[in-house]
Design a protein around this motif. Structure first.
Motif, short mmCIF file in Angstrom:
data_model
loop_
_atom_site.label_atom_id
_atom_site.label_comp_id
_atom_site.label_asym_id
_atom_site.label_seq_id
_atom_site.Cartn_x
_atom_site.Cartn_y
_atom_site.Cartn_z
N ASP A 277 -9.26 2.69 -2.43
CA ASP A 277 -10.40 3.62 -2.40
C ASP A 277 -10.03 4.87 -1.59
O ASP A 277 -10.32 5.99 -2.01
CB ASP A 277 -11.64 2.96 -1.80
N ALA A 278 -9.40 4.67 -0.44
CA ALA A 278 -9.00 5.79 0.41
C ALA A 278 -7.94 6.66 -0.28
O ALA A 278 -8.01 7.89 -0.23
CB ALA A 278 -8.48 5.28 1.76
N ASN B 4 0.83 -1.21 0.00
CA ASN B 4 0.00 0.00 0.00
C ASN B 4 0.86 1.26 0.00
O ASN B 4 0.55 2.24 -0.69
CB ASN B 4 -0.93 0.03 1.21
N GLU C 37 -9.94 -1.40 -0.11
CA GLU C 37 -10.25 -0.32 0.82
C GLU C 37 -9.13 0.72 0.84
O GLU C 37 -9.40 1.93 0.83
CB GLU C 37 -10.48 -0.88 2.22
N ALA D 229 -9.28 -7.72 -0.41
CA ALA D 229 -10.30 -6.74 0.00
C ALA D 229 -9.70 -5.58 0.79
O ALA D 229 -10.12 -4.43 0.64
CB ALA D 229 -11.39 -7.44 0.81
N SER D 230 -8.71 -5.85 1.61
CA SER D 230 -8.06 -4.80 2.39
C SER D 230 -7.39 -3.78 1.46
O SER D 230 -7.44 -2.57 1.71
CB SER D 230 -7.03 -5.43 3.32
N GLN D 231 -6.79 -4.26 0.38
CA GLN D 231 -6.14 -3.35 -0.56
C GLN D 231 -7.16 -2.55 -1.37
O GLN D 231 -6.89 -1.42 -1.77
CB GLN D 231 -5.18 -4.11 -1.48
#
Length: 186
Positions: free
Chosen positions: A97-98, A65, A94, A90-92
């Motif tokens: 998106d941020a 990230n 999010e 899924a964490s990536q």
């Protein structure tokens, strides 16, 4: 144009990302290439990544990230980009998106390439022989393909639900695949 190019290892993401980057005049950003560069040059990031890639494991999200966020903020990416190999879970999604919200740069489309397992194994074996990549052993390949099926493939549903997914057959002549992608993107 801000694009993700997704699909299992060996499907041709890097090849298509490079062709699309040239076509649209935007950078292709491959997390794998960034890590391989750092591994080759024995940087601190490379040595850390090597601990994972040599075992066929993926580099941890936090590290990935950070490099993606830094890369998307660079000047050459202000007019658009193609991300290859990210997000992979899924964490990536999010985290991406941020990042995009913070940068004020929404995602346009997600290109999903697909091919049969046997085709992928053949392509990766050929790539390993041609490029001498230490991360392309049969064991590492099998592990990465299984991880993709479990963690990354489900992400396609997220982008499909958002109306951003474009599915493309990754088998065929390279330029024909590129033409199909460009046609669908408009």
């Amino acid at each position: 144009m801000r694009l993700l190019i997704m699909g299992p290892q060996g499907v041709g993401k890097g090849t298509q990302a490079a062709l699309l980057a040239e076509h649209y005049g935007i950078p292709a950003i491959s997390t794998g290439d960034i890590f391989r560069y750092n591994i080759k040059n024995r940087t601190e990031l490379g040595l850390e990544a090597l601990k994972y890639t040599d075992k066929g494991e993926l580099v941890p999200d936090e590290l990935t990230n950070t490099i993606v966020k830094d890369r998307l903020a660079m000047d050459d990416a202000q007019g658009g980009w193609i991300l290859d190999g990210y997000p992979r879970n899924a964490s990536q999604v999010e985290a991406l998106d941020a990042m995009l919200a913070e940068l004020g740069t929404p995602l346009d489309k997600v290109v999903a390439l697909d091919a049969d397992h046997e085709v992928l194994m053949e392509r990766i074996a050929k790539r390993a022989a041609e490029q001498g990549r230490s991360d392309d052993t049969p064991e590492a390949i099998a592990k990465r393909l299984a991880t993709y099926a479990k963690e990354t493939e489900p992400l396609l549903d997220i982008y499909r639900d958002r109306g951003q997914l474009v599915a493309i057959d990754g088998v065929g002549e390279i330029n024909a695949i590129q033409a199909a992608i460009v046609e669908v993107l408009g």
